[in-house]
Design an enzyme around this catalytic site. Sequence first.
Site, PDB file in Angstrom:
ATOM      1  N   ARG A 132       6.195   9.235   7.359  1.00  0.00           N
ATOM      2  CA  ARG A 132       5.848   7.808   7.320  1.00  0.00           C
ATOM      3  C   ARG A 132       6.617   7.082   8.412  1.00  0.00           C
ATOM      4  O   ARG A 132       7.836   7.227   8.519  1.00  0.00           O
ATOM      5  CB  ARG A 132       6.189   7.204   5.957  1.00  0.00           C
ATOM      6  N   GLU A 184      11.931   3.018  11.602  1.00  0.00           N
ATOM      7  CA  GLU A 184      12.344   4.418  11.500  1.00  0.00           C
ATOM      8  C   GLU A 184      11.130   5.302  11.276  1.00  0.00           C
ATOM      9  O   GLU A 184      10.038   4.826  10.959  1.00  0.00           O
ATOM     10  CB  GLU A 184      13.345   4.613  10.357  1.00  0.00           C
ATOM     11  N   ASN A 224      10.197   8.585   8.995  1.00  0.00           N
ATOM     12  CA  ASN A 224      10.657   9.378   7.851  1.00  0.00           C
ATOM     13  C   ASN A 224       9.953  10.729   7.812  1.00  0.00           C
ATOM     14  O   ASN A 224       8.723  10.790   7.772  1.00  0.00           O
ATOM     15  CB  ASN A 224      10.365   8.632   6.547  1.00  0.00           C
ATOM     16  N   SER A 282       7.882   8.793   0.325  1.00  0.00           N
ATOM     17  CA  SER A 282       7.354   8.533  -1.017  1.00  0.00           C
ATOM     18  C   SER A 282       6.570   7.231  -1.095  1.00  0.00           C
ATOM     19  O   SER A 282       6.361   6.545  -0.103  1.00  0.00           O
ATOM     20  CB  SER A 282       8.505   8.507  -2.023  1.00  0.00           C
ATOM     21  N   LYS A 329      18.341   9.476  12.519  1.00  0.00           N
ATOM     22  CA  LYS A 329      18.377   8.271  13.357  1.00  0.00           C
ATOM     23  C   LYS A 329      18.838   8.615  14.775  1.00  0.00           C
ATOM     24  O   LYS A 329      18.416   7.974  15.746  1.00  0.00           O
ATOM     25  CB  LYS A 329      19.316   7.237  12.741  1.00  0.00           C
ATOM     26  N   LYS A 363      23.266   2.014  11.724  1.00  0.00           N
ATOM     27  CA  LYS A 363      22.607   3.007  10.874  1.00  0.00           C
ATOM     28  C   LYS A 363      23.306   4.361  10.920  1.00  0.00           C
ATOM     29  O   LYS A 363      23.548   4.897  12.008  1.00  0.00           O
ATOM     30  CB  LYS A 363      21.152   3.203  11.327  1.00  0.00           C
ATOM     31  N   GLU A 421      18.888   8.875   4.440  1.00  0.00           N
ATOM     32  CA  GLU A 421      17.609   8.385   3.950  1.00  0.00           C
ATOM     33  C   GLU A 421      17.810   7.806   2.551  1.00  0.00           C
ATOM     34  O   GLU A 421      18.800   8.081   1.878  1.00  0.00           O
ATOM     35  CB  GLU A 421      16.582   9.527   3.902  1.00  0.00           C
ATOM     36  N   GLY A 422      16.821   6.990   2.106  1.00  0.00           N
ATOM     37  CA  GLY A 422      16.810   6.573   0.720  1.00  0.00           C
ATOM     38  C   GLY A 422      17.192   5.125   0.450  1.00  0.00           C
ATOM     39  O   GLY A 422      17.113   4.657  -0.668  1.00  0.00           O
ATOM     40  N   ARG A 473       5.975  -2.958   1.889  1.00  0.00           N
ATOM     41  CA  ARG A 473       7.078  -3.380   1.025  1.00  0.00           C
ATOM     42  C   ARG A 473       7.531  -4.771   1.448  1.00  0.00           C
ATOM     43  O   ARG A 473       7.644  -5.053   2.650  1.00  0.00           O
ATOM     44  CB  ARG A 473       8.263  -2.410   1.126  1.00  0.00           C
TER      45      ARG A 473
END
Length: 489
Positions: free
Chosen positions: A128, A147, A149, A154, A313, A366, A370-371, A454
Amino acid sequence: MNCRKGAICKVIGESVDDWSSLASECQDYAECCGFLIRKKGNDDQQTTIMGSMTLFPTKYPKSMYNKALAVQSAYNELYHKVANDYDFLKEALMGTAAADDFVQRQLELYDTVHREGPAALFSLAIVRSDYMYECTDGFNFKLGQIEFNTMASSMAAVSTKVGKVHRYMARILEDPCLYNGDSYPVNDAVPAIADSIIKAWLLYSNPKAVVMFVLGKKDSNFADIRSIEYAILERNPDVKVVMKTADALQKTSFLNEDKRLIIDDNIEVALVYYRSLYAPNGMTEEFWNLRLLIERSKAIKCPSIPYQLAGTKKVQQELSRPGVVERYLSPEKAAQVRSTFVGLYSLKNKEVVEAAKANPHRYVLKPQREGGGNNTYGEDIVAKLHEIERLGESDAYILMERIQPTKQYNCKLNGIVGNYCRCEPTVSELGIYGAIIGNEDEISYNTTAGYLLRTKLQHVDEGGFCAGYSAIDTPYLLSDEDMLKEIGE
């Protein structure tokens, strides 16, 4: 007052009762659609509630949405080629590994499987690419990548469910500003991801072998995971999907003499789909051994260790350097990808580091994680940079120019009963899913696979849904002309 807020208030009314009634209606419909997560209660037991979502769709420039869609296949190709370039990954991450134990352990696994030669004939990546847009001069929009992913990308299923809720809310409101069905883009994220898993399973050429999802102990995002499983079974009933935690796999998995991954004594695994083991928290020595076992197997990995490393990153920052993207893509595709880049810098760039100390609100700091919940923002950047310099950990971080996204108004809802509902300034982040199957010599499948939007309150820095920072949203597409009117009045 922003015209978006004015339009909402005009349709609904200003009273608390009006808003609460609408929020309750939205929650009921969302729960019936299966927009659910699990949360740990005070007694350590999990309870099922509605996930965080916006009350309305967010208006979004159609040109920026289409640009993000159009560049996805080029991004898929770029990261596939990077993941298959051992020398580049090693060189790019050598300094980072020295300062970051998690990256170091991944590189050690990569070295092992590279020396032995890949056992799997193909790899699958479900990825993604995340973006924000800004209005640069009051008249033009610019899309900037946040970024890319490559691990546990998810929320595909929850995104499609919220889209259904927003269409329903527009109907009951009878709001002409939100009622044009053509302005809601089709979101095929779940079937597209399911199809990519099925295609990879077919390439394994053993109809008795299973697809295995590797999960955490108690995953709050259970509905998102199970929705993909159900879509696989609906589209091809011959595919058997099994769910396993990493704890369980430690005790039941092994490689046979042909390097085939076997679980539960006699079940062969065709494809391993990771929805956990993407962060250092809880990564015991047993889990590292399990990851190496799986990497050595003939099972198709989603993602493989090199793909996970490609998603760091630091690699994103290295790709922004002159001439690097052009090593992997045609001039046309390279230009397409570069048009979405923002400033990405190594902490060895002292000029940029000093600029970040002087104007920290223009940057994001950064780490290789992740997450959600890992980045540093605002004035905290100054103290963090001094700490990094003192500890000699500059290679473990990058600096990114902060995108200044366009503000709109919306309402963030969650599953808590009695949740206070009010209209507040928000900003949004668009993610485009992709899937790619191939190996070092060829790409056999490359597709765009739906979207995720989002939205978070404007003053909130982080954007992770599972981490609790953002709400799932739906883009309502407008022409640039109409969008400029929307945000300008």
